[in-house]
Design a protein around this motif. Structure first.
Motif, PDB file in Angstrom:
ATOM      1  N   GLN A  59      14.854 -32.610  15.741  1.00  0.00           N
ATOM      2  CA  GLN A  59      15.086 -32.257  14.337  1.00  0.00           C
ATOM      3  C   GLN A  59      16.442 -32.780  13.863  1.00  0.00           C
ATOM      4  O   GLN A  59      16.579 -33.245  12.723  1.00  0.00           O
ATOM      5  CB  GLN A  59      15.003 -30.729  14.154  1.00  0.00           C
ATOM      6  CG  GLN A  59      13.592 -30.174  14.292  1.00  0.00           C
ATOM      7  CD  GLN A  59      12.605 -30.847  13.356  1.00  0.00           C
ATOM      8  OE1 GLN A  59      12.860 -31.003  12.152  1.00  0.00           O
ATOM      9  NE2 GLN A  59      11.469 -31.278  13.900  1.00  0.00           N
ATOM     10  N   ASP A  60      17.446 -32.721  14.740  1.00  0.00           N
ATOM     11  CA  ASP A  60      18.749 -33.302  14.402  1.00  0.00           C
ATOM     12  C   ASP A  60      18.602 -34.791  14.115  1.00  0.00           C
ATOM     13  O   ASP A  60      19.132 -35.313  13.130  1.00  0.00           O
ATOM     14  CB  ASP A  60      19.742 -33.124  15.566  1.00  0.00           C
ATOM     15  CG  ASP A  60      20.136 -31.687  15.809  1.00  0.00           C
ATOM     16  OD1 ASP A  60      20.106 -30.883  14.862  1.00  0.00           O
ATOM     17  OD2 ASP A  60      20.483 -31.366  16.968  1.00  0.00           O
ATOM     18  N   MET A  61      17.894 -35.498  14.995  1.00  0.00           N
ATOM     19  CA  MET A  61      17.763 -36.942  14.863  1.00  0.00           C
ATOM     20  C   MET A  61      16.945 -37.326  13.631  1.00  0.00           C
ATOM     21  O   MET A  61      17.266 -38.305  12.941  1.00  0.00           O
ATOM     22  CB  MET A  61      17.133 -37.534  16.125  1.00  0.00           C
ATOM     23  CG  MET A  61      17.986 -37.396  17.387  1.00  0.00           C
ATOM     24  SD  MET A  61      19.682 -38.014  17.189  1.00  0.00           S
ATOM     25  CE  MET A  61      19.355 -39.709  16.701  1.00  0.00           C
ATOM     26  N   ILE A  62      15.914 -36.576  13.349  1.00  0.00           N
ATOM     27  CA  ILE A  62      15.104 -36.834  12.146  1.00  0.00           C
ATOM     28  C   ILE A  62      15.959 -36.651  10.894  1.00  0.00           C
ATOM     29  O   ILE A  62      15.957 -37.497   9.985  1.00  0.00           O
ATOM     30  CB  ILE A  62      13.886 -35.893  12.107  1.00  0.00           C
ATOM     31  CG1 ILE A  62      12.913 -36.222  13.244  1.00  0.00           C
ATOM     32  CG2 ILE A  62      13.174 -35.986  10.754  1.00  0.00           C
ATOM     33  CD1 ILE A  62      11.871 -35.146  13.484  1.00  0.00           C
ATOM     34  N   TYR A  63      16.695 -35.551  10.847  1.00  0.00           N
ATOM     35  CA  TYR A  63      17.548 -35.241   9.695  1.00  0.00           C
ATOM     36  C   TYR A  63      18.562 -36.348   9.441  1.00  0.00           C
ATOM     37  O   TYR A  63      18.681 -36.869   8.324  1.00  0.00           O
ATOM     38  CB  TYR A  63      18.254 -33.909   9.944  1.00  0.00           C
ATOM     39  CG  TYR A  63      19.290 -33.536   8.911  1.00  0.00           C
ATOM     40  CD1 TYR A  63      18.916 -33.090   7.640  1.00  0.00           C
ATOM     41  CD2 TYR A  63      20.648 -33.624   9.209  1.00  0.00           C
ATOM     42  CE1 TYR A  63      19.874 -32.742   6.694  1.00  0.00           C
ATOM     43  CE2 TYR A  63      21.610 -33.281   8.264  1.00  0.00           C
ATOM     44  CZ  TYR A  63      21.222 -32.840   7.012  1.00  0.00           C
ATOM     45  OH  TYR A  63      22.175 -32.506   6.076  1.00  0.00           O
ATOM     46  N   HIS A  64      19.290 -36.744  10.473  1.00  0.00           N
ATOM     47  CA  HIS A  64      20.341 -37.749  10.284  1.00  0.00           C
ATOM     48  C   HIS A  64      19.759 -39.140  10.039  1.00  0.00           C
ATOM     49  O   HIS A  64      20.348 -39.936   9.299  1.00  0.00           O
ATOM     50  CB  HIS A  64      21.293 -37.738  11.478  1.00  0.00           C
ATOM     51  CG  HIS A  64      22.200 -36.549  11.490  1.00  0.00           C
ATOM     52  ND1 HIS A  64      23.354 -36.490  10.730  1.00  0.00           N
ATOM     53  CD2 HIS A  64      22.104 -35.359  12.135  1.00  0.00           C
ATOM     54  CE1 HIS A  64      23.943 -35.323  10.922  1.00  0.00           C
ATOM     55  NE2 HIS A  64      23.204 -34.617  11.767  1.00  0.00           N
ATOM     56  N   THR A  65      18.605 -39.426  10.614  1.00  0.00           N
ATOM     57  CA  THR A  65      17.950 -40.712  10.329  1.00  0.00           C
ATOM     58  C   THR A  65      17.562 -40.792   8.862  1.00  0.00           C
ATOM     59  O   THR A  65      17.755 -41.830   8.209  1.00  0.00           O
ATOM     60  CB  THR A  65      16.710 -40.890  11.223  1.00  0.00           C
ATOM     61  OG1 THR A  65      17.119 -40.924  12.601  1.00  0.00           O
ATOM     62  CG2 THR A  65      15.974 -42.182  10.892  1.00  0.00           C
ATOM     63  N   ARG A  66      17.048 -39.718   8.323  1.00  0.00           N
ATOM     64  CA  ARG A  66      16.693 -39.688   6.896  1.00  0.00           C
ATOM     65  C   ARG A  66      17.916 -39.914   6.015  1.00  0.00           C
ATOM     66  O   ARG A  66      17.852 -40.648   5.022  1.00  0.00           O
ATOM     67  CB  ARG A  66      16.026 -38.356   6.547  1.00  0.00           C
ATOM     68  CG  ARG A  66      14.594 -38.232   7.028  1.00  0.00           C
ATOM     69  CD  ARG A  66      14.028 -36.870   6.703  1.00  0.00           C
ATOM     70  NE  ARG A  66      12.623 -36.778   7.086  1.00  0.00           N
ATOM     71  CZ  ARG A  66      11.989 -35.630   7.319  1.00  0.00           C
ATOM     72  NH1 ARG A  66      12.651 -34.480   7.204  1.00  0.00           N
ATOM     73  NH2 ARG A  66      10.718 -35.630   7.654  1.00  0.00           N
ATOM     74  N   LEU A  67      19.022 -39.288   6.368  1.00  0.00           N
ATOM     75  CA  LEU A  67      20.246 -39.451   5.580  1.00  0.00           C
ATOM     76  C   LEU A  67      20.713 -40.899   5.584  1.00  0.00           C
ATOM     77  O   LEU A  67      21.057 -41.462   4.538  1.00  0.00           O
ATOM     78  CB  LEU A  67      21.361 -38.555   6.135  1.00  0.00           C
ATOM     79  CG  LEU A  67      21.147 -37.042   6.104  1.00  0.00           C
ATOM     80  CD1 LEU A  67      22.405 -36.336   6.582  1.00  0.00           C
ATOM     81  CD2 LEU A  67      20.747 -36.556   4.723  1.00  0.00           C
ATOM     82  N   VAL A  68      20.741 -41.508   6.762  1.00  0.00           N
ATOM     83  CA  VAL A  68      21.195 -42.894   6.870  1.00  0.00           C
ATOM     84  C   VAL A  68      20.264 -43.822   6.110  1.00  0.00           C
ATOM     85  O   VAL A  68      20.717 -44.742   5.409  1.00  0.00           O
ATOM     86  CB  VAL A  68      21.309 -43.308   8.357  1.00  0.00           C
ATOM     87  CG1 VAL A  68      21.589 -44.795   8.493  1.00  0.00           C
ATOM     88  CG2 VAL A  68      22.415 -42.505   9.036  1.00  0.00           C
ATOM     89  N   ALA A  69      18.977 -43.584   6.201  1.00  0.00           N
ATOM     90  CA  ALA A  69      18.005 -44.425   5.486  1.00  0.00           C
ATOM     91  C   ALA A  69      18.189 -44.330   3.971  1.00  0.00           C
ATOM     92  O   ALA A  69      17.984 -45.313   3.256  1.00  0.00           O
ATOM     93  CB  ALA A  69      16.586 -44.023   5.879  1.00  0.00           C
ATOM     94  N   THR A  99       7.750 -40.393  14.573  1.00  0.00           N
ATOM     95  CA  THR A  99       8.399 -39.505  13.606  1.00  0.00           C
ATOM     96  C   THR A  99       9.741 -40.075  13.161  1.00  0.00           C
ATOM     97  O   THR A  99      10.093 -40.019  11.976  1.00  0.00           O
ATOM     98  CB  THR A  99       8.597 -38.103  14.212  1.00  0.00           C
ATOM     99  OG1 THR A  99       7.335 -37.591  14.631  1.00  0.00           O
ATOM    100  CG2 THR A  99       9.203 -37.150  13.190  1.00  0.00           C
ATOM    101  N   LEU A 100      10.482 -40.665  14.096  1.00  0.00           N
ATOM    102  CA  LEU A 100      11.759 -41.285  13.735  1.00  0.00           C
ATOM    103  C   LEU A 100      11.539 -42.524  12.875  1.00  0.00           C
ATOM    104  O   LEU A 100      12.298 -42.776  11.929  1.00  0.00           O
ATOM    105  CB  LEU A 100      12.543 -41.649  15.002  1.00  0.00           C
ATOM    106  CG  LEU A 100      13.141 -40.469  15.773  1.00  0.00           C
ATOM    107  CD1 LEU A 100      13.757 -40.943  17.086  1.00  0.00           C
ATOM    108  CD2 LEU A 100      14.182 -39.737  14.928  1.00  0.00           C
ATOM    109  N   ILE A 101      10.504 -43.287  13.180  1.00  0.00           N
ATOM    110  CA  ILE A 101      10.175 -44.454  12.352  1.00  0.00           C
ATOM    111  C   ILE A 101       9.811 -43.995  10.937  1.00  0.00           C
ATOM    112  O   ILE A 101      10.265 -44.580   9.941  1.00  0.00           O
ATOM    113  CB  ILE A 101       9.017 -45.263  12.971  1.00  0.00           C
ATOM    114  CG1 ILE A 101       9.416 -45.817  14.350  1.00  0.00           C
ATOM    115  CG2 ILE A 101       8.585 -46.386  12.036  1.00  0.00           C
ATOM    116  CD1 ILE A 101      10.535 -46.828  14.345  1.00  0.00           C
ATOM    117  N   ALA A 102       9.030 -42.936  10.838  1.00  0.00           N
ATOM    118  CA  ALA A 102       8.646 -42.407   9.525  1.00  0.00           C
ATOM    119  C   ALA A 102       9.861 -41.897   8.757  1.00  0.00           C
ATOM    120  O   ALA A 102       9.885 -41.938   7.514  1.00  0.00           O
ATOM    121  CB  ALA A 102       7.624 -41.276   9.700  1.00  0.00           C
ATOM    122  N   ALA A 103      10.895 -41.447   9.468  1.00  0.00           N
ATOM    123  CA  ALA A 103      12.112 -40.942   8.822  1.00  0.00           C
ATOM    124  C   ALA A 103      13.011 -42.070   8.330  1.00  0.00           C
ATOM    125  O   ALA A 103      13.959 -41.816   7.579  1.00  0.00           O
ATOM    126  CB  ALA A 103      12.883 -40.053   9.795  1.00  0.00           C
ATOM    127  N   GLY A 104      12.727 -43.306   8.770  1.00  0.00           N
ATOM    128  CA  GLY A 104      13.512 -44.435   8.269  1.00  0.00           C
ATOM    129  C   GLY A 104      14.037 -45.388   9.323  1.00  0.00           C
ATOM    130  O   GLY A 104      14.648 -46.406   8.981  1.00  0.00           O
TER     131      GLY A 104
END
Length: 269
Positions: A59-69, A99-104
């Protein structure tokens, strides 16, 4: 987008990578010419204040990946798969990677060699670009007995070469070396067919990565550690000290990597 990066590397252009965890810095780094933004599980240390990366969650990685994207949608984004998200089951690894790819993210990074080759192959076969992380692997810090250089002996260097070749055969797009003797990383780079990224692995790699907080000289360890007791890693350099602004510090880093003037011998093992 990833193909453009790989084409640059194939033409001999050095790759400049920095860690990034939010939209503001993502935009700044992209405008400064950084080629790859690594949403690293290093956020456990430099953002969350932990002693290592082991408690970082998906969840941490998904959240921060979305922010960076959100801040840099036109720049290649690599996201770390955190500890526990890929090592035990290939199907779970694929679900988490997707899921990480979908997040950006455009590519995910997994740590480890031999026993992770089939996981890497499975991800690639199912359409997920992968970067293999060899050498010192922070998620295995307890198993490795601390922050120690890897590949120092002839035997361990040969194992690392075999792991890198196996990962390339499995289809990974890149290999990252951390805390590896410069001569070993350069030799492996010359004998595999994909770009390599170094951190504490010498100038012979195809590119370099640094933790953003190290580049800015602002990380001084966990909250319970006095700043004067913290010793920055050998491979870190404070680019802000001479630059005068955050933006210029990042530009200077990119230019130094592209020119091959960073890292210097003093940053390597």
């Amino acid at each position: 987008m990833l193909n453009t990066l790989l084409t640059k590397a194939g033409a001999g252009e050095k790759i400049a990578m920095l860690t990034c965890y939010d939209a503001t810095f993502a935009k700044l780094l992209a405008l400064a010419g950084v080629d790859v933004l690594l949403v690293g599980d290093s956020l456990g240390m430099v953002v969350q204040g932990a002693a290592n990366t082991l408690d970082v969650t998906m969840q941490d990685m998904i959240y921060h990946t979305r922010l960076v994207a959100k801040g840099a949608s036109a720049t290649v984004i690599m996201s770390d798969m955190p500890a526990g998200s890929y090592e035990h089951d290939k199907t779970t690894a694929l679900t988490n990677a997707q899921t990480l790819i979908a997040a950006g993210a455009h590519i995910v990074k997994i740590e480890g060699g031999g026993d992770m080759v089939e996981t890497a192959r499975y991800l690639v076969e199912n359409g997920v670009p992968v970067c293999a992380h060899l050498g010192f692997t922070p998620q295995s810090v307890e198993k490795l007995g601390g922050y120690k250089i890897q590949g120092k002996t002839e035997e361990s260097a040969q194992i690392m070469l075999a792991d890198a070749q196996a990962m390339v055969q499995a289809g990974v797009d890149m290999v990252l070396f951390e805390m590896v003797p410069a001569a070993v990383a350069a030799h492996i780079t010359q004998h595999i067919g994909v770009p390599t990224i170094g951190i504490g692995a010498g100038a012979g790699c195809s590119g370099q990565v640094m933790v953003l907080q190290d580049l800015l000289g602002i990380y001084t360890g966990t909250a319970d550690k006095a700043p004067q007791d913290y010793k920055a890693p050998r491979f870190a350099q404070n680019f802000l000290q001479q630059a005068g602004s955050v933006q210029q510090a990042v530009v200077d880093y990119v230019q130094a990597v592209k020119a091959g003037s960073f890292p210097e011998d003093r940053h390597s093992y």
